[in-house]
Each structure stands twice: as structure tokens, then as C-alpha cells.
Enzyme design. Structure first.
Site, PDB file in Angstrom:
ATOM      1  N   ILE A  54     -46.968  62.509  -2.810  1.00  0.00           N
ATOM      2  CA  ILE A  54     -46.200  63.040  -1.662  1.00  0.00           C
ATOM      3  C   ILE A  54     -46.270  64.708  -1.805  1.00  0.00           C
ATOM      4  CG2 ILE A  54     -43.997  63.298  -0.268  1.00  0.00           C
ATOM      5  CD1 ILE A  54     -43.411  60.477  -1.440  1.00  0.00           C
ATOM      6  N   GLU A  97     -42.888  60.683  -7.231  1.00  0.00           N
ATOM      7  CA  GLU A  97     -43.530  60.498  -5.794  1.00  0.00           C
ATOM      8  C   GLU A  97     -44.948  60.003  -5.716  1.00  0.00           C
ATOM      9  OE1 GLU A  97     -43.792  65.007  -7.428  1.00  0.00           O
ATOM     10  OE2 GLU A  97     -42.609  63.109  -7.526  1.00  0.00           O
TER      11      GLU A  97
END
Length: 244
Positions: A54, A97
């Protein structure tokens, strides 16, 4: 006994999953990746890996808080799960992430297509991200694909995918870059019978590109054109030594 068996099976499945996203956890991914690697090596089938990260997630957490960060991770995980929907596909949360997708029996073109699909899916969520230059949550994707496992390991393939992910980030993020790690080796086979070439082509399928020639007058031009790494001579009759 049946209830005990069911309870143990539920515990086993829970131990394989990430608590937040429901995807496989890293330990389970590593185990399943090893199984699929052995299968690909045994059956000479392609294998691909995608790594996803991300973009600017720390900024997102700092601005919106950890609960919103968890919601963001879960939303991205749902996109990953939707893309990796085939029975043998393995999608996992690899840490923080970062996510990973193992794609058995998937070649370079297939991996490239899926990498772009998951990137587009996350972008289309339109989750606001004021800390990103795009104003919304996006991901960077790096991938690596091989046609055969000879000379490679699952770790080396994952490392190559990580390098591709780094390239995606360097190229401005919100993009996908997949590397084809196997280049076909060129073999020129000069022979008077085609049986040997047929046998070699079957044995080396996916590993090498074999060009067969039985007309000696064309040898020089073809060698210059295809630049083979190996030349195999299998002639019953003598050939002009000046040509070879």
C-alpha cells in the site's frame, strides 16, 4: 471424537489465517509456496509471484489513525482475495501493509494481467488519502514469473518480485512491474534426421528454443540470425568443415 476432530481442524485453519484480513498468514504462505514449488518442478509448469504494498501507508495511519488503517488494509485484502480466486492461488498478508500472491501454473502474461487487475481494483475503491499525491489509496505491485524452476528457488523468485516492487515504487508508485526471469536459450540442431530434434524439443520444452536444420547451405545465415548458445551436430554424412 468427531467433535474433537472438527475442533482441531478449525484450530488448524485459524492458525493459517491472518487475524485482521482472513488471508493466509506468512508462515502458511511459506509452507504452501514450498508445496507448489515442488509441483512446478516435478511437472515443469510455470509459476508466478506478486508482491503488493500500500502506497504511503504510514502517512495514512498517521493522518487517519490505526483503526482507519486497519479498515484500509482489510479493503485492500478483499481486492487481493477477489483477484486470487482460483483454487490453487495463494493470497497472504506478508507483513504490515504488504501482501503476496502465489500463482501456480501462471505464465508471465497471466501474472502481468493479474498484477494490473489488482492495482486497478484498489485504485477504484476511491479511499481518500490526503497524504498521497493521487489523493486516494493505491498500491504498487512487483512480480516475477518463471517457466521452469531449474536453477531457481522460491526464495530467489520472491527476491526478484521484491526488486520489481522496488522498481514500481521508483517509477512513481500506483503501478505494476512484472519480470520474466527465464529467457529461452537458443539451440541450433543440424541433423539429417528429425527424430533426435523431436526428442530434444520434448525434453527441453519451456527451457529452450530449438531450431532444426538439415540443409548445410543455410547454416551460415541461420547461425548469424538466431545467435544460438549451443550448436548440436548430428549428421550421418560429412559436411564442409569450412561451414562449421
Amino acid at each position: 471424537r468427531d467433535q474433537l476432530h472438527l475442533a482441531n481442524e478449525q484450530l488448524r485453519q485459524l492458525s493459517q489465517r491472518d487475524g485482521l484480513t482472513g488471508l493466509y498468514n506468512r508462515r502458511c504462505f511459506d509452507e504452501k509456496a514450498a508445496e507448489h514449488w515442488r509441483h512446478a518442478a516435478r511437472h515443469q509448469t510455470p509459476l508466478s509471484i506478486l508482491l503488493l504494498d500500500i502506497d504511503y501507508f504510514k502517512r495514512y495511519n498517521d493522518r487517519y489513525g490505526h483503526l482507519a488503517g486497519d479498515d484500509c488494509i482489510t479493503a485492500v485484502a478483499n481486492c487481493v482475495s477477489d483477484i486470487a480466486h482460483r483454487g490453487d492461488d495463494i493470497a497472504a498478508r506478508y507483513g504490515g501493509e504488504e501482501f503476496v500472491i502465489l500463482l501456480p501454473d501462471t505464465d508471465f502474461e497471466g501474472a502481468e494481467h493479474l498484477a494490473e487487475q489488482v492495482r486497478e481494483a484498489v485504485e477504484s475503491l476511491n479511499i481518500t488519502h490526503a497524504g498521497s499525491k493521487l489523493g486516494k489509496v493505491t498500491i504498487s505491485v512487483g512480480g516475477a514469473s518463471l517457466r521452469y524452476t531449474t536453477g531457481w528457488s522460491a526464495k530467489k523468485l520472491l527476491d526478484r518480485a521484491d526488486k520489481a516492487l522496488y522498481e514500481s515504487k521508483n517509477n512513481g508508485r500506483n503501478c505494476a512491474h512484472v519480470t520474466d526471469v527465464n529467457e529461452l536459450h537458443q539451440i541450433l540442431m543440424i541433423e539429417s534426421e528429425t527424430s533426435m530434434a523431436d526428442n530434444m524439443a520434448q525434453l527441453l520444452s519451456g527451457h529452450c528454443e530449438i531450431t532444426v536444420l538439415n540443409q548445410s547451405t543455410e547454416i551460415e545465415n541461420l547461425i548469424d540470425g538466431c545467435k544460438p548458445e549451443l550448436i548440436v551436430l548430428a549428421l550421418e554424412n560429412e559436411i564442409d568443415e569450412s561451414i562449421v
